[in-house]
Design an enzyme around this catalytic site. Structure first.
Site, short mmCIF file in Angstrom:
data_model
loop_
_atom_site.label_atom_id
_atom_site.label_comp_id
_atom_site.label_asym_id
_atom_site.label_seq_id
_atom_site.Cartn_x
_atom_site.Cartn_y
_atom_site.Cartn_z
CG ASN A 1 45.56 54.30 9.83
OD1 ASN A 1 44.75 53.48 9.17
ND2 ASN A 1 45.06 55.07 10.97
NE ARG B 1 42.68 51.94 12.72
CZ ARG B 1 41.53 52.48 12.27
NH1 ARG B 1 41.72 53.59 11.28
NH2 ARG B 1 40.33 52.62 12.61
CG LEU C 1 32.84 61.05 22.41
CD1 LEU C 1 32.24 62.16 23.62
CD2 LEU C 1 31.78 60.04 22.07
N GLY C 2 34.76 60.90 18.04
CA GLY C 2 35.46 61.86 16.98
C GLY C 2 34.54 61.72 15.65
N GLY D 1 33.70 59.26 13.98
CA GLY D 1 33.23 58.05 14.40
C GLY D 1 33.08 58.16 15.96
NE ARG E 1 30.82 55.41 10.26
CZ ARG E 1 31.76 55.36 11.09
NH1 ARG E 1 31.85 54.89 12.45
NH2 ARG E 1 32.97 55.39 10.47
NE ARG F 1 36.70 71.96 14.45
CZ ARG F 1 37.62 71.51 14.06
NH1 ARG F 1 39.14 72.04 14.22
NH2 ARG F 1 37.79 70.51 13.32
CD GLU G 1 42.75 55.34 17.44
OE1 GLU G 1 42.75 56.77 17.08
OE2 GLU G 1 42.10 54.63 16.91
#
Ligand code: ADP
Length: 399
Positions: free
Chosen positions: A7, A90, A208-209, A211, A240, A283, A384
């Protein structure tokens, strides 16, 4: 079969080496700061952890050092490069040309290049990784696994924007969606865990990371998705903005901002960090909120409220919902956010279960709502890289 998963970002290469016989990760790690003269290689293989500076002026150099390190007999993971039988890459944007994972050839490289204009920050480094890996391992099949492919089943009413038709036909302006590999992985996992055939499962999957994106799944296929032509649309994210009135952009330009500054503000200085003024990291924000910081509280409220609103919208378009699935760093770990969301979904049939929520952390999967919930909410950790490795194995085996 051993499969190597790559990746590539603009200044990093993340990698994992899988043994597909039992889907075990033999080694994984990252090279950071590629091209800066200050690159660092990190690797974990079994109980061994390595971290050292390397000379990596470009992705090719970095990748060659990763491969050399994997051959270190002390690690015991690889005796020769020939043991790698497939390489999975990826690739972020396949546009309308890529609907499933495929073996990389000249035609596919042309597709990645063509779609670089839609993902200028992602496709070019992805391609650099592919070229570097193909040069280092020219004899094995290389496979592209697209972020966008799983979202290629969206119907036109979901992927088209209500803008002049020519914007779509001439310029490709439409919803493409991202995080597809993650949404596909948790969909498959959910079908197994809920004991339903893939073709019969309806879900709302939330990645939910840093992004964040959400997908409505009907019969195992994506029918709606929150990210758009770019990953800026939809949910509130770490940096974002997600959905805003597009006129805001024009207004801020009329107020003297340069277009590139508005672009940066919406992509890098908005979302959780923009609203809180404190951090993009959930966090940290939860800590700030607990210490009474109002900005952190508002950012978290906005984040959860937007999620609730999207779940409501997707609930309305699906014929039924077997479960809401939470994944990604926040979905897998952030207990307060999950609890808040479950409480906001009680009208749709979720019965929050605090104990289950507490028990489902650190890579565990399971429901965080009580038995008997009409709308079960599940946590399913994403993977992933494994999805990429599985696709690569299948394609190498001729599937
Ligand atoms: P990326 O999109 O970069 O892969 P991740 O999926 O790792 O990001 O998610 C990063 C987000 O997950 C951050 O907001 C981080 O604070 C959050 N996160 C990770 N671990 C925890 C935790 N234990 N509690 C709360 N939030 C967490």
């Amino acid at each position: 079969m051993k499969v190597f998963v790559v990746n590539c970002g603009s200044s990093s290469i993340k990698y994992q080496l899988f043994s597909m016989t039992n889907e075990v990760v033999l080694a994984k790690g990252v090279v950071e700061r590629v091209g800066t003269g200050d690159a660092i290689l990190k690797m974990r293989a079994g109980a061994t952890s390595l971290k050292f500076k390397i000379k990596a002026p470009d992705h090719t150099a970095a990748l060659n050092i990763i491969l050399e390190t994997l051959l270190d007999p002390k690690l015991g993971v690889l005796e020769n490069i020939g043991q790698i039988e497939g390489v999975g890459h990826r690739v972020v944007h396949g546009g309308e040309d890529a609907t499933k994972s495929a073996r990389i050839d000249d035609n596919l490289i042309a597709i990645i290049r063509k779609n670089s204009q839609l993902a200028p920050l992602h496709n070019p480094p992805n391609l650099m990784g592919i070229e570097a890996a193909m040069a280092a391992m020219p004899k094995v099949p290389h496979v592209a696994v697209w972020d966008t492919a799983f979202l290629s089943t969206l119907p036109p009413e979901a992927y088209r924007y209500a803008v002049p038709a020519e914007w779509y036909t001439k310029y490709g302006v439409r919803r493409y969606g991202f995080h597809g590999t993650s949404h596909r992985y948790v969909t498959q996992q959910a079908a197994t865990l809920l004991g339903k055939p893939l073709e019969g499962i309806n879900l709302i999957t939330c990645h939910l990371g840093n992004g964040c994106s959400m997908t409505a799944i009907q019969g195992g296929k994506a029918v709606e998705h929150s990210m758009g032509m770019t990953p800026l649309e939809g949910l509130v994210m770490g940096t974002r903005c997600g959905d805003i009135d597009p006129a805001v952009v024009l207004y801020m330009i009329s107020q003297g901002m340069k277009p590139e500054d508005v672009d940066k503000a919406l992509n890098k200085d908005s979302g959780l960090i923009g609203v809180s003024g404190l951090s993009n990291d959930m966090r940290d924000l939860l800590g700030h909120r607990d210490r009474g910081e109002k900005g952190a509280e508002l950012a978290i409220d906005l984040f959860v409220y937007r999620l609730q609103k999207y779940v409501g919208a997707y609930y309305a378009i699906l014929p039924s919902v077997d479960a809401v699935i939470l994944t990604g760093g926040i979905g897998e770990n952030s207990l307060p956010v999950r609890q808040m969301l479950c409480e906001k979904l009680t009208r749709l049939g979720a019965i929050p279960d605090e104990k289950r929520n507490l028990d489902t952390v650190g890579g565990k999967k399971g429901p965080i709502t009580a038995n008997g919930s009409d709308l079960p909410v599940w946590v399913i950790p994403t993977n992933e890289e494994l999805m990429i490795a599985r696709d690569t194995q299948r394609i190498v085996a001729g599937g």
